[in-house]
Structures are given as structure tokens and as C-alpha cells.
Design a protein around this motif. Structure first.
Motif, PDB file in Angstrom:
ATOM      1  N   ARG A  33       0.846  -1.203   0.000  1.00 14.74           N
ATOM      2  CA  ARG A  33       0.000   0.000   0.000  1.00 14.74           C
ATOM      3  C   ARG A  33       0.874   1.243   0.000  1.00 14.74           C
ATOM      4  NH1 ARG A  33      -4.302  -2.216   4.500  1.00 14.74           N
ATOM      5  NH2 ARG A  33      -5.125  -3.889   3.180  1.00 14.74           N
ATOM      6  N   SER A  43       4.934   9.253 -11.996  1.00 19.36           N
ATOM      7  CA  SER A  43       4.942   7.799 -11.954  1.00 19.36           C
ATOM      8  C   SER A  43       5.645   7.334 -10.689  1.00 19.36           C
ATOM      9  CB  SER A  43       5.643   7.205 -13.190  1.00 19.36           C
ATOM     10  OG  SER A  43       7.035   7.427 -13.135  1.00 19.36           O
ATOM     11  N   ILE A  66       4.455   2.940 -12.688  1.00 20.77           N
ATOM     12  CA  ILE A  66       3.228   2.691 -11.929  1.00 20.77           C
ATOM     13  C   ILE A  66       2.499   4.034 -11.868  1.00 20.77           C
ATOM     14  CG2 ILE A  66       2.247   1.981  -9.700  1.00 20.77           C
ATOM     15  CD1 ILE A  66       4.998   0.514  -9.202  1.00 20.77           C
ATOM     16  N   GLY A  67       1.217   4.040 -12.153  1.00 16.25           N
ATOM     17  CA  GLY A  67       0.450   5.288 -12.144  1.00 16.25           C
ATOM     18  C   GLY A  67       0.496   5.984 -10.788  1.00 16.25           C
ATOM     19  N   ARG A  69      -1.655   7.540  -9.165  1.00 20.38           N
ATOM     20  CA  ARG A  69      -2.870   7.422  -8.347  1.00 20.38           C
ATOM     21  C   ARG A  69      -3.043   6.023  -7.767  1.00 20.38           C
ATOM     22  NH1 ARG A  69      -3.949  10.834 -12.353  1.00 20.38           N
ATOM     23  NH2 ARG A  69      -4.657  12.910 -11.820  1.00 20.38           N
ATOM     24  N   VAL A  70      -2.161   5.105  -8.134  1.00 20.41           N
ATOM     25  CA  VAL A  70      -2.224   3.744  -7.611  1.00 20.41           C
ATOM     26  C   VAL A  70      -1.899   3.798  -6.115  1.00 20.41           C
ATOM     27  CG1 VAL A  70      -1.147   1.459  -7.655  1.00 20.41           C
ATOM     28  CG2 VAL A  70      -1.662   2.638  -9.794  1.00 20.41           C
ATOM     29  N   THR A  71      -2.748   3.202  -5.301  1.00 17.68           N
ATOM     30  CA  THR A  71      -2.518   3.194  -3.855  1.00 17.68           C
ATOM     31  C   THR A  71      -2.263   1.790  -3.320  1.00 17.68           C
ATOM     32  OG1 THR A  71      -4.889   3.048  -3.430  1.00 17.68           O
ATOM     33  CG2 THR A  71      -3.920   5.264  -3.452  1.00 17.68           C
ATOM     34  N   THR A  72      -2.529   0.772  -4.149  1.00 17.16           N
ATOM     35  CA  THR A  72      -2.341  -0.610  -3.711  1.00 17.16           C
ATOM     36  C   THR A  72      -1.844  -1.469  -4.866  1.00 17.16           C
ATOM     37  OG1 THR A  72      -4.181  -0.382  -2.152  1.00 17.16           O
ATOM     38  CG2 THR A  72      -3.491  -2.615  -2.668  1.00 17.16           C
ATOM     39  N   LEU A  73      -0.835  -2.267  -4.593  1.00 10.90           N
ATOM     40  CA  LEU A  73      -0.459  -3.355  -5.491  1.00 10.90           C
ATOM     41  C   LEU A  73      -0.979  -4.605  -4.810  1.00 10.90           C
ATOM     42  CD1 LEU A  73       3.216  -2.900  -6.757  1.00 10.90           C
ATOM     43  CD2 LEU A  73       1.110  -2.758  -8.068  1.00 10.90           C
ATOM     44  N   PRO A  79       0.524  -5.943 -12.812  1.00 13.77           N
ATOM     45  CA  PRO A  79      -0.243  -4.896 -13.489  1.00 13.77           C
ATOM     46  C   PRO A  79       0.211  -4.727 -14.940  1.00 13.77           C
ATOM     47  CG  PRO A  79       0.721  -4.109 -11.426  1.00 13.77           C
ATOM     48  CD  PRO A  79       1.329  -5.435 -11.716  1.00 13.77           C
ATOM     49  N   GLU A  81      -0.241  -2.241 -16.925  1.00 11.35           N
ATOM     50  CA  GLU A  81       0.149  -0.886 -17.300  1.00 11.35           C
ATOM     51  C   GLU A  81       1.531  -0.487 -16.801  1.00 11.35           C
ATOM     52  OE1 GLU A  81      -2.102  -0.874 -13.465  1.00 11.35           O
ATOM     53  OE2 GLU A  81      -2.454  -1.778 -15.413  1.00 11.35           O
TER      54      GLU A  81
END
Length: 149
Positions: A33, A43, A66-67, A69-73, A79, A81
Motif C-alpha cells: 500500500r 509515476s 506505476i500510475g 494514483r495507484v494506492t495498492t499493489l 499490473p 500498465e
């Protein structure tokens, strides 16, 4: 603004990584997270490495673009993207903790970057480090321990 943070519901910082995330288990990445990613981030990049490996630093996983706005892998993330680079085994995937002996530290490092990286998936951690130079806005880390019983 608060400092960027990297956490996992699977283990605490400096805590033991559960076996399911290692070569002794399912060899899949734990959920990670991201919190307090700074404004202006274009990024994120993530590196998982073992500084205690017998032959020096061993890279288990590297991802970039990694974008912001991504908050969790999520667990077992691949992913589409993002770009997954080559780990020390020469594979473009997560490689879980697998120490030959003793307890090792596994450090997950998250970098907030002011750019996206024009790097191919054939890139190594060294090439990622060079590409990130002068573009790091913030950094966070999470250390897990594994091995040694």
C-alpha cells in the motif's frame, strides 16, 4: 505534507515475511500500500532487494511507470500498465525471498518520480537507478525479514 509511506497488511516493517510470499510457499508478491504520494508525481517505481545475499545485492523485483494514483499493489500483482524489469535471476517477475542460509532483509523501496521512464523491460536495477537520477520526489521503504527459522 506527510511523508510518503509504503506498508503491507502481510507484515510489519522489520517483521517476518510470511512463507507464502517466498520460494518456500506460493512465491507471490505481498499486497503493498502506498500513502502520501506527493503532488506532481508522474509515476512510481518499486524495487525489492536483498542486501544480505552472499554475492552482494540481489534484486527480487523491479517495476516502474506505476500510475501516480495507484494506492495498492494487490497480492500476486502483475499490473499490465507497468513495466516489470529483470530481477537478478534474469526474469521479468517477482522472485520471493529464498535465502541460502540465515535470515536476510528484504527491502521494498518505493520512489515517486517527476517523470515516466522510457526504459524497456530488459532493463536492470542499475539502469533503473540511472534513469531515476534527478527525478526522485520522495522515497519510502518497507523491510521484511525471512530465513533462519
Amino acid at each position: 505534507m506527510e511523508k510518503m509511506r509504503l506498508t503491507s497488511p502481510a507484515f510489519q516493517d522489520n517483521g517476518r515475511i510470511p512463507a507464502r510470499y517466498t520460494c518456500d510457499g506460493d512465491n507471490m508478491n505481498p499486497e503493498l500500500r502506498f500513502e502520501n504520494v506527493p503532488a506532481g508525481t508522474k509515476s512510481l517505481a518499486l524495487v525489492m532487494e536483498d542486501p544480505d545475499a552472499p554475492n552482494g545485492l540481489w534484486v527480487h523485483w523491479i517495476l516502474w511507470n506505476i500510475g501516480p494514483r495507484v494506492t495498492t499493489l494487490v497480492e500476486q500483482a502483475e499490473p499490465r500498465e507497468v513495466v516489470i524489469g529483470k530481477n537478478s535471476w534474469g526474469h521479468n517477475q517477482y522472485g520471493g525471498p529464498c535465502p541460502p542460509s540465515g535470515s536476510h532483509r528484504y527491502i521494498f523501496r518505493l520512489y515517486a518520480l517527476d517523470t515516466t521512464l522510457d526504459l524497456a523491460g530488459t532493463a536492470s536495477k542499475g539502469q533503473l537507478d540511472v534513469a531515476m537520477q534527478d527525478h526522485i520526489l520522495a522515497e519510502a521503504s518497507l523491510t521484511g525479514l525471512y530465513g533462519g527459522g
